[in-house]
Design an enzyme around this catalytic site. Structure first.
Site, PDB file in Angstrom:
ATOM      1  N   ASN A  67       0.867  -1.183   0.000  1.00 60.36           N
ATOM      2  CA  ASN A  67       0.000   0.000   0.000  1.00 60.36           C
ATOM      3  C   ASN A  67       0.903   1.232   0.000  1.00 60.36           C
ATOM      4  OD1 ASN A  67      -1.838   2.019   0.483  1.00 60.36           O
ATOM      5  ND2 ASN A  67      -2.358   1.360   2.573  1.00 60.36           N
ATOM      6  N   TRP A  68       1.023   1.839  -1.176  1.00 58.06           N
ATOM      7  CA  TRP A  68       1.974   2.962  -1.309  1.00 58.06           C
ATOM      8  C   TRP A  68       1.419   4.270  -0.745  1.00 58.06           C
ATOM      9  CZ3 TRP A  68       4.420   2.476  -6.919  1.00 58.06           C
ATOM     10  CH2 TRP A  68       5.073   1.237  -7.015  1.00 58.06           C
ATOM     11  N   LYS A  69       0.136   4.271  -0.420  1.00 57.55           N
ATOM     12  CA  LYS A  69      -0.520   5.480   0.116  1.00 57.55           C
ATOM     13  C   LYS A  69      -0.286   6.673  -0.817  1.00 57.55           C
ATOM     14  CE  LYS A  69      -0.314   3.416   4.631  1.00 57.55           C
ATOM     15  NZ  LYS A  69      -0.246   3.557   6.072  1.00 57.55           N
TER      16      LYS A  69
ATOM     17  N   HIS B 287      -9.704   1.357   4.717  1.00 56.79           N
ATOM     18  CA  HIS B 287      -8.453   1.564   5.453  1.00 56.79           C
ATOM     19  C   HIS B 287      -8.711   2.544   6.599  1.00 56.79           C
ATOM     20  CE1 HIS B 287      -4.392   2.748   6.440  1.00 56.79           C
ATOM     21  NE2 HIS B 287      -3.980   1.668   5.817  1.00 56.79           N
TER      22      HIS B 287
ATOM     23  N   GLU C   1      -7.087   4.926   7.736  1.00 56.42           N
ATOM     24  CA  GLU C   1      -6.811   6.342   7.432  1.00 56.42           C
ATOM     25  C   GLU C   1      -8.006   6.980   6.733  1.00 56.42           C
ATOM     26  OE1 GLU C   1      -3.069   5.775   5.417  1.00 56.42           O
ATOM     27  OE2 GLU C   1      -2.126   5.262   7.325  1.00 56.42           O
TER      28      GLU C   1
ATOM     29  N   GLU D 100      -5.783  -4.792  10.611  1.00 58.85           N
ATOM     30  CA  GLU D 100      -4.779  -3.753  10.829  1.00 58.85           C
ATOM     31  C   GLU D 100      -5.114  -3.000  12.107  1.00 58.85           C
ATOM     32  OE1 GLU D 100      -2.652  -2.573   6.956  1.00 58.85           O
ATOM     33  OE2 GLU D 100      -4.389  -1.280   7.179  1.00 58.85           O
TER      34      GLU D 100
ATOM     35  N   GLY E  36       1.982   2.475  10.762  1.00 57.04           N
ATOM     36  CA  GLY E  36       2.950   3.562  10.611  1.00 57.04           C
ATOM     37  C   GLY E  36       3.637   3.970  11.897  1.00 57.04           C
TER      38      GLY E  36
ATOM     39  N   SER F  72       2.954  -1.947  10.508  1.00 54.86           N
ATOM     40  CA  SER F  72       4.401  -2.003  10.769  1.00 54.86           C
ATOM     41  C   SER F  72       5.013  -3.363  10.465  1.00 54.86           C
ATOM     42  CB  SER F  72       4.703  -1.580  12.208  1.00 54.86           C
ATOM     43  OG  SER F  72       4.283  -0.243  12.414  1.00 54.86           O
TER      44      SER F  72
HETATM   45  P1  PGA Z   1       2.507   0.394   7.718  1.00 57.06           P
HETATM   46  O1  PGA Z   1       1.091   0.620   7.036  1.00 57.06           O
HETATM   47  O2  PGA Z   1       3.049  -0.918   7.201  1.00 57.06           O
HETATM   48  O3  PGA Z   1       3.326   1.577   7.297  1.00 57.06           O
HETATM   49  O4  PGA Z   1       2.271   0.337   9.188  1.00 57.06           O
HETATM   50  C1  PGA Z   1       0.206  -0.446   6.805  1.00 57.06           C
HETATM   51  C2  PGA Z   1      -1.065   0.059   6.193  1.00 57.06           C
HETATM   52  O5  PGA Z   1      -1.481   1.189   6.489  1.00 57.06           O
HETATM   53  O6  PGA Z   1      -1.695  -0.640   5.376  1.00 57.06           O
END
Ligand code: PGA
Length: 258
Positions: free
Chosen positions: A10-12, A99, A101, A173, A179, A219
């Site tokens: 997931n490159w966001k 997600h 976020e 998650e 993150g 993470s």
């Molecule tokens: P992260 O993000 O590996 O940077 O914790 C995972 C995600 O948001 O899918």
């Protein structure tokens, strides 16, 4: 029944087109170099603006493409939105939905996630539906209640056809692990993944319940991937930060086969 593991990057909101192309090509070349040894399916989810260009360099390779969200609508007056058909048109096979976020920053609700899961199946995309608790919910012993509620919303969006349901992917998650560098422990992951598998068995036809893949995200990195990916009912990972570095992403892919 064996499930084919799945590693998703997931490159966001990272990468202009040139940088996305470079990263995608480096991952593609690394995968092609060791194709016979790759024990999993690999998907990358670049930003929308890079999908078209990245797809052109990926055709006829084992690397698949996904998007980071989609609209629940089919078409029409929805300024700024992207329908699943447009994502299919630029080569996507998968789409990340719900997600944390987006739940947090764009106000996506469980009801909307139900609609989006339904729309993804309608448009021929495999949804990767994210669920996970906040740290306060974990501290208050409410993790499984939260997971249960979010999972129910996801399952409500499944199509009637049983042979289609198995294409759902669920990503656990924990919000506090995303993150932050803090991953959930194997015990915490197993508790949730076993719980989810059990709920799937209760809610769905037995083949679908066995075939749906459960990913862990939060993470994940080379240093913890081997242990996490060895756990029962962990069928892969949804990787954020570490998916932007070819070496780290490949190390996680390699961890699947160990
Ligand atoms: P992260 O993000 O590996 O940077 O914790 C995972 C995600 O948001 O899918």
């Amino acid at each position: 029944m064996k499930r084919r593991p799945l590693i998703v990057g997931n490159w966001k909101m990272n990468g202009l087109v040139d940088a996305s192309l470079e990263l995608a090509e480096d991952i593609r070349d690394a995968l092609l170099d060791r194709e016979r040894d790759i024990a999993c399916e690999v998907v990358i989810c670049p930003p929308f603006t890079s999908l078209y260009a990245v797809n052109r360099t990926l055709s006829d390779t084992p690397l698949k493409l996904g998007a980071q969200t989609m609209s629940a609508e089919l078409q029409g007056a929805h300024t700024g939105e992207t329908t699943g058909l447009m994502l299919r048109d630029v080569g996507c096979h998968y789409v990340i939905l719900g997600h944390s976020e987006r739940r947090q920053n764009q106000g996506e609700t469980d009801d909307l996630i139900t609609e989006k899961v339904r729309a993804a199946f309608r448009d021929g995309l495999n949804p990767i539906a994210c669920i996970g608790e906040h740290s306060e919910e974990r501290e208050q012993g409410k993790t499984l209640d939260k997971i249960n509620d979010q999972l129910k919303a996801v399952l409500q969006g499944l199509p009637e056809k049983k042979n289609k349901q198995q294409h759902l992917v669920i990503a656990y998650e924990p919000v506090w692990a995303i993150g932050t560098g803090l991953n959930a422990t194997s015990e915490q992951i197993c508790e949730v993944h076993n719980f989810v598998r059990e709920r799937l068995r209760e809610a769905l036809d037995s083949t679908a319940a066995k075939k749906i893949r459960l990913l862990y995200g939060g993470s994940m990195k080379p240093g913890n991937a081997v242990e996490i990916l060895q756990q029962k009912n962990v069928d892969g990972g949804l990787v954020g930060g570490a998916s932007l570095k070819v070496k780290d992403f490949m190390a996680i892919i390699d961890a699947v086969s160990r």
